[in-house]
Structure formats: C-alpha cells, structure tokens
Design a protein around this motif. Structure first.
Motif, PDB file in Angstrom:
ATOM      1  N   PRO A   1      35.631  71.183  49.268  1.00  0.00           N
ATOM      2  CA  PRO A   1      35.935  69.557  49.680  1.00  0.00           C
ATOM      3  C   PRO A   1      35.043  68.811  48.408  1.00  0.00           C
ATOM      4  N   LYS A   2      33.252  69.935  47.949  1.00  0.00           N
ATOM      5  CA  LYS A   2      33.078  69.573  46.090  1.00  0.00           C
ATOM      6  C   LYS A   2      34.061  69.684  45.447  1.00  0.00           C
ATOM      7  N   SER A   3      35.448  70.337  45.512  1.00  0.00           N
ATOM      8  CA  SER A   3      35.739  70.423  44.667  1.00  0.00           C
ATOM      9  C   SER A   3      37.348  68.632  44.555  1.00  0.00           C
ATOM     10  N   PHE A   4      37.447  68.525  45.508  1.00  0.00           N
ATOM     11  CA  PHE A   4      37.721  67.436  45.917  1.00  0.00           C
ATOM     12  C   PHE A   4      37.692  66.322  45.728  1.00  0.00           C
ATOM     13  N   LEU A   5      36.440  66.136  45.935  1.00  0.00           N
ATOM     14  CA  LEU A   5      35.242  64.609  44.995  1.00  0.00           C
ATOM     15  C   LEU A   5      34.947  64.730  43.622  1.00  0.00           C
ATOM     16  N   GLU A   6      35.009  65.890  42.972  1.00  0.00           N
ATOM     17  CA  GLU A   6      34.994  66.456  41.796  1.00  0.00           C
ATOM     18  C   GLU A   6      35.855  65.911  41.052  1.00  0.00           C
ATOM     19  N   GLN A   7      37.327  66.052  41.840  1.00  0.00           N
ATOM     20  CA  GLN A   7      38.800  66.304  41.002  1.00  0.00           C
ATOM     21  C   GLN A   7      38.483  64.081  41.074  1.00  0.00           C
ATOM     22  N   ILE A   8      37.811  62.708  42.395  1.00  0.00           N
ATOM     23  CA  ILE A   8      38.221  62.259  42.139  1.00  0.00           C
ATOM     24  C   ILE A   8      36.991  61.486  41.201  1.00  0.00           C
ATOM     25  N   LYS A   9      35.992  62.022  40.798  1.00  0.00           N
ATOM     26  CA  LYS A   9      34.707  61.249  39.970  1.00  0.00           C
ATOM     27  C   LYS A   9      35.814  61.667  38.872  1.00  0.00           C
ATOM     28  N   LEU A  10      36.062  62.711  38.329  1.00  0.00           N
ATOM     29  CA  LEU A  10      37.121  63.121  37.519  1.00  0.00           C
ATOM     30  C   LEU A  10      37.624  61.598  36.608  1.00  0.00           C
ATOM     31  N   TYR A  11      38.554  61.638  37.390  1.00  0.00           N
ATOM     32  CA  TYR A  11      39.329  60.451  37.820  1.00  0.00           C
ATOM     33  C   TYR A  11      39.282  59.284  37.591  1.00  0.00           C
ATOM     34  N   ARG A  12      37.563  58.800  38.029  1.00  0.00           N
ATOM     35  CA  ARG A  12      37.007  57.873  38.090  1.00  0.00           C
ATOM     36  C   ARG A  12      36.248  57.602  36.382  1.00  0.00           C
ATOM     37  N   SER A  13      35.904  58.796  36.002  1.00  0.00           N
ATOM     38  CA  SER A  13      35.476  58.779  34.903  1.00  0.00           C
ATOM     39  C   SER A  13      36.321  58.527  33.735  1.00  0.00           C
ATOM     40  N   LEU A  14      37.804  59.003  33.764  1.00  0.00           N
ATOM     41  CA  LEU A  14      38.469  58.852  33.115  1.00  0.00           C
ATOM     42  C   LEU A  14      39.373  57.703  32.760  1.00  0.00           C
ATOM     43  N   LEU A  15      39.263  57.561  33.550  1.00  0.00           N
ATOM     44  CA  LEU A  15      40.192  55.765  33.874  1.00  0.00           C
ATOM     45  C   LEU A  15      39.262  54.875  33.330  1.00  0.00           C
ATOM     46  N   GLY A  16      37.908  54.901  33.618  1.00  0.00           N
ATOM     47  CA  GLY A  16      36.870  53.710  32.725  1.00  0.00           C
ATOM     48  C   GLY A  16      36.951  53.979  30.835  1.00  0.00           C
ATOM     49  N   GLN A  17      36.847  55.724  31.041  1.00  0.00           N
ATOM     50  CA  GLN A  17      37.317  55.686  29.670  1.00  0.00           C
ATOM     51  C   GLN A  17      38.313  55.500  28.817  1.00  0.00           C
ATOM     52  N   ARG A  18      39.527  55.127  29.388  1.00  0.00           N
ATOM     53  CA  ARG A  18      40.738  54.440  29.144  1.00  0.00           C
ATOM     54  C   ARG A  18      40.550  53.187  28.859  1.00  0.00           C
TER      55      ARG A  18
END
Length: 111
Positions: free
Chosen positions: A64-81
C-alpha cells in the motif's frame, strides 16, 4: 522475528484511495479516470510480479505504501508540469504582445 503479511487491496479500494488523494489537486477534470488508471497500474504490477516470481524465482513487492508513493509522485509531477506550462504560456503571451506592438510600429512608420 516478525512477518508482515500484506493482502492485496481490491480494485475499488485502490480507486477510492487514489480518487481521495486527487481531490486535493486543483484544475484536473479527469480525476476519476486518473484514479482508475492508477489502480489499474498497481494491479498490473502485482500480476506481473507474480509472473516474474514464477519465471525468474525472484520477488518484487508492492505494498500500500508503494501505491501511495505512486500517487504522491503523480501529484508532484503534475504540479511541476503545471508550473512549467504556465511559465511557457506567459512567455508566449509576452512574445505575441511584442510582435503585435512591433507590427503596429512598423505599420505607423510606413504611413
């Protein structure tokens, strides 16, 4: 010695969790589709990990932590882009304004 056993999250739970975390993201109209895709990716990795274990006799763990990290990465990249895109749009608008003012100056100097 402690052994932690993780049960796979059902598809609906993955979608619900990712949708919940995406609610905090502004200006994204496709939250439901993105949350379904994130759940699909996670379950696909789980399935591929089982095939990898069967073929190569090596483990690849997803939690579950790896899934939450995937979401966190998506949000981070979305903000950056999003920031990058906003900066490019401002640069384009400034360039168009310069071209417009230059065109007007050239037109008036020809008259």
């Amino acid at each position: 010695m402690a052994i932690d056993w993780f049960h796979e999250w059902p598809q609906e739970a993955l979608e619900s969790v990712s949708f919940r975390f995406l609610q905090e993201v502004e200006n994204i109209e496709v939250k439901e589709s993105v949350s379904r895709f994130m759940a699909y990716v996670h379950t696909s990795v789980n399935q591929t990990s089982k095939e990898y274990l069967a073929n190569e006799r090596r483990y690849n763990y997803t939690t579950p932590k790896s899934f939450l990290e995937q979401i966190k990465l998506y949000r981070s990249l979305l903000g950056q882009r999003s920031k990058e895109l906003t900066a490019k749009m401002e640069r384009l608008e400034n360039g168009l304004q310069k071209l417009s003012s230059t065109s007007a100056q050239v037109f008036t100097s020809l008259m």
